[in-house]
Design a protein around this motif. Structure first.
Motif, mmCIF file in Angstrom:
data_model
loop_
_atom_site.group_PDB
_atom_site.id
_atom_site.type_symbol
_atom_site.label_atom_id
_atom_site.label_comp_id
_atom_site.label_asym_id
_atom_site.label_seq_id
_atom_site.Cartn_x
_atom_site.Cartn_y
_atom_site.Cartn_z
ATOM 1 N N PRO A 77 17.902 81.884 98.880
ATOM 2 C CA PRO A 77 17.434 82.515 97.656
ATOM 3 C C PRO A 77 17.908 81.754 96.433
ATOM 4 O O PRO A 77 19.024 81.247 96.393
ATOM 5 C CB PRO A 77 18.070 83.930 97.709
ATOM 6 N N ALA A 78 17.033 81.658 95.451
ATOM 7 C CA ALA A 78 17.391 80.953 94.224
ATOM 8 C C ALA A 78 18.446 81.752 93.471
ATOM 9 O O ALA A 78 18.395 82.989 93.403
ATOM 10 C CB ALA A 78 16.162 80.774 93.347
ATOM 11 N N PRO A 79 19.444 81.086 92.908
ATOM 12 C CA PRO A 79 20.463 81.808 92.160
ATOM 13 C C PRO A 79 19.880 82.456 90.919
ATOM 14 O O PRO A 79 19.058 81.873 90.224
ATOM 15 C CB PRO A 79 21.465 80.701 91.778
ATOM 16 N N GLU A 80 20.295 83.666 90.647
ATOM 17 C CA GLU A 80 19.790 84.404 89.494
ATOM 18 C C GLU A 80 20.918 84.580 88.481
ATOM 19 O O GLU A 80 21.939 85.188 88.762
ATOM 20 C CB GLU A 80 19.257 85.776 89.930
ATOM 21 N N GLY A 81 20.709 84.045 87.293
ATOM 22 C CA GLY A 81 21.681 84.216 86.235
ATOM 23 C C GLY A 81 21.578 85.611 85.651
ATOM 24 O O GLY A 81 20.487 86.075 85.331
ATOM 25 N N GLY A 82 22.703 86.321 85.530
ATOM 26 C CA GLY A 82 22.684 87.672 85.002
ATOM 27 C C GLY A 82 23.232 87.723 83.591
ATOM 28 O O GLY A 82 23.672 86.724 83.023
ATOM 29 N N TRP A 83 23.205 88.920 83.029
ATOM 30 C CA TRP A 83 23.720 89.099 81.675
ATOM 31 C C TRP A 83 25.209 88.817 81.604
ATOM 32 O O TRP A 83 25.713 88.402 80.566
ATOM 33 C CB TRP A 83 23.422 90.521 81.210
ATOM 34 N N ALA A 84 25.918 89.049 82.695
ATOM 35 C CA ALA A 84 27.362 88.818 82.679
ATOM 36 C C ALA A 84 27.692 87.374 82.338
ATOM 37 O O ALA A 84 28.726 87.091 81.718
ATOM 38 C CB ALA A 84 27.962 89.195 84.031
ATOM 39 N N ASP A 85 26.831 86.438 82.741
ATOM 40 C CA ASP A 85 27.075 85.025 82.439
ATOM 41 C C ASP A 85 26.916 84.711 80.960
ATOM 42 O O ASP A 85 27.410 83.697 80.480
ATOM 43 C CB ASP A 85 26.113 84.144 83.248
ATOM 44 N N ARG A 86 26.202 85.586 80.240
ATOM 45 C CA ARG A 86 25.928 85.318 78.819
ATOM 46 C C ARG A 86 26.850 86.076 77.870
ATOM 47 O O ARG A 86 26.769 85.900 76.661
ATOM 48 C CB ARG A 86 24.458 85.650 78.508
ATOM 49 N N ILE A 87 27.713 86.921 78.416
ATOM 50 C CA ILE A 87 28.691 87.628 77.583
ATOM 51 C C ILE A 87 30.027 86.923 77.768
ATOM 52 O O ILE A 87 30.728 87.117 78.772
ATOM 53 C CB ILE A 87 28.761 89.116 77.956
ATOM 54 N N VAL A 88 30.392 86.073 76.813
ATOM 55 C CA VAL A 88 31.523 85.164 76.999
ATOM 56 C C VAL A 88 32.863 85.825 76.734
ATOM 57 O O VAL A 88 33.902 85.377 77.218
ATOM 58 C CB VAL A 88 31.351 83.917 76.100
ATOM 59 N N GLY A 89 32.911 86.892 75.924
ATOM 60 C CA GLY A 89 34.154 87.602 75.671
ATOM 61 C C GLY A 89 35.174 86.782 74.901
ATOM 62 O O GLY A 89 34.866 85.763 74.286
ATOM 63 N N GLY A 90 36.418 87.239 74.929
ATOM 64 C CA GLY A 90 37.495 86.536 74.249
ATOM 65 C C GLY A 90 37.495 86.771 72.749
ATOM 66 O O GLY A 90 36.802 87.638 72.214
ATOM 67 N N ASP A 91 38.293 85.961 72.050
ATOM 68 C CA ASP A 91 38.425 86.094 70.597
ATOM 69 C C ASP A 91 37.496 85.147 69.851
ATOM 70 O O ASP A 91 37.600 84.976 68.637
ATOM 71 C CB ASP A 91 39.872 85.804 70.176
#
Length: 259
Positions: A77-91
């Motif tokens: 299956p092709a890897p699916e990028g989710g929203w978690a990858d786009r929320i970088v967090g931190g300061d």
């Protein structure tokens, strides 16, 4: 088993999409011009076997200079990028935290990191805040827009919840995109501020890559329908007794005495 060992094996839609993705990367890197890209893409969606797919990307390197296989026989299956990858967090305060347009304009678009709060001001001018390809410092982003005889457009992708809290005096805030629930884990965008003789609009659009994929899918379907009609015509034994397809329209009118 290698790809070359089974050239007659039928390719799947996923195989064709993997080849199309390599072509899109090559176009973005300047390895193919638009004409070459379209020719190879058409050939990709017409291909029925691995033997037809293999030559299309044989001269194209993969990322980091490693030669890419034309296709893979492994149906992972092709890897699916989710929203978690786009929320970088931190300061991290983000790529940009403010923008001003006075009798001019500003844009924030493409690959950028949206901060927790983005302040912008437009006076006799306009601005665009495009979040379709952006990363996000936090799960909630506040866009505080002040538009005086000007305008600000906020563009979000599908799957993001939008809340509009701005105040308009002889102006307004666009509330049409409110009420649509967001995807699980997707960020929330709050649009607030003040508009006087101006406006703040909110639009929901597909990312550019997704629009390109849909255009390519429509093109593939069109080619498949064309091929199906061609095969159906051949199977039906249709013939052209008047040779209409072999004569020009001018010759046809001459023969009918219309000229």
């Amino acid at each position: 088993m290698t790809d070359d060992a089974a050239p007659d094996l039928r390719a799947s839609d996923a195989d064709r999409e993997r080849v199309a993705e390599i072509l899109r990367d090559a176009l973005a890197e300047g390895r193919l011009d638009m004409e070459e890209f379209e020719e190879r893409l058409d050939a990709t969606y017409r291909a029925r076997t691995y033997g037809e797919l293999a030559p299309i990307t044989r001269d194209l390197p993969a990322a980091r200079g490693v030669a890419a296989p034309a296709v893979s026989l492994t149906k992972d299956p092709a890897p699916e990028g989710g929203w978690a990858d786009r929320i970088v967090g931190g300061d991290d305060g983000g790529t940009s935290t403010w923008a001003v347009a006075v009798m001019g304009g500003f844009q924030r678009k493409g690959r950028w990191t949206a901060p927790r709060r983005f302040n912008c001001f437009a006076f006799w001018g306009g601005g665009e805040i495009d979040l379709r390809e952006a990363n996000f410092v936090d799960r909630e982003v506040v866009i505080n827009a002040v538009a005086i005889m000007g305008g600000v457009d906020v563009i979000v992708p599908p799957g993001i919840e939008v809340v509009v809290r701005g105040i308009g005096v002889m102006g307004g805030f666009d509330h049409r995109e409110e009420g649509e629930p967001g995807d699980p884990g997707a960020p929330r965008v709050v649009v607030t501020g003040f508009a006087f003789w101006g406006g703040v609009g909110v639009q929901r659009k597909l990312p550019r890559a997704e629009k390109q994929r849909l255009r390519e899918e429509r093109r593939r379907q069109k080619l498949e329908r064309k091929e199906a009609r061609k095969q159906l015509g051949g199977a039906s034994g249709y013939h052209d007794p008047l040779n209409l397809h072999g004569r020009s329209s001018e010759r046809y009118r001459e023969e009918r005495g219309e000229r």
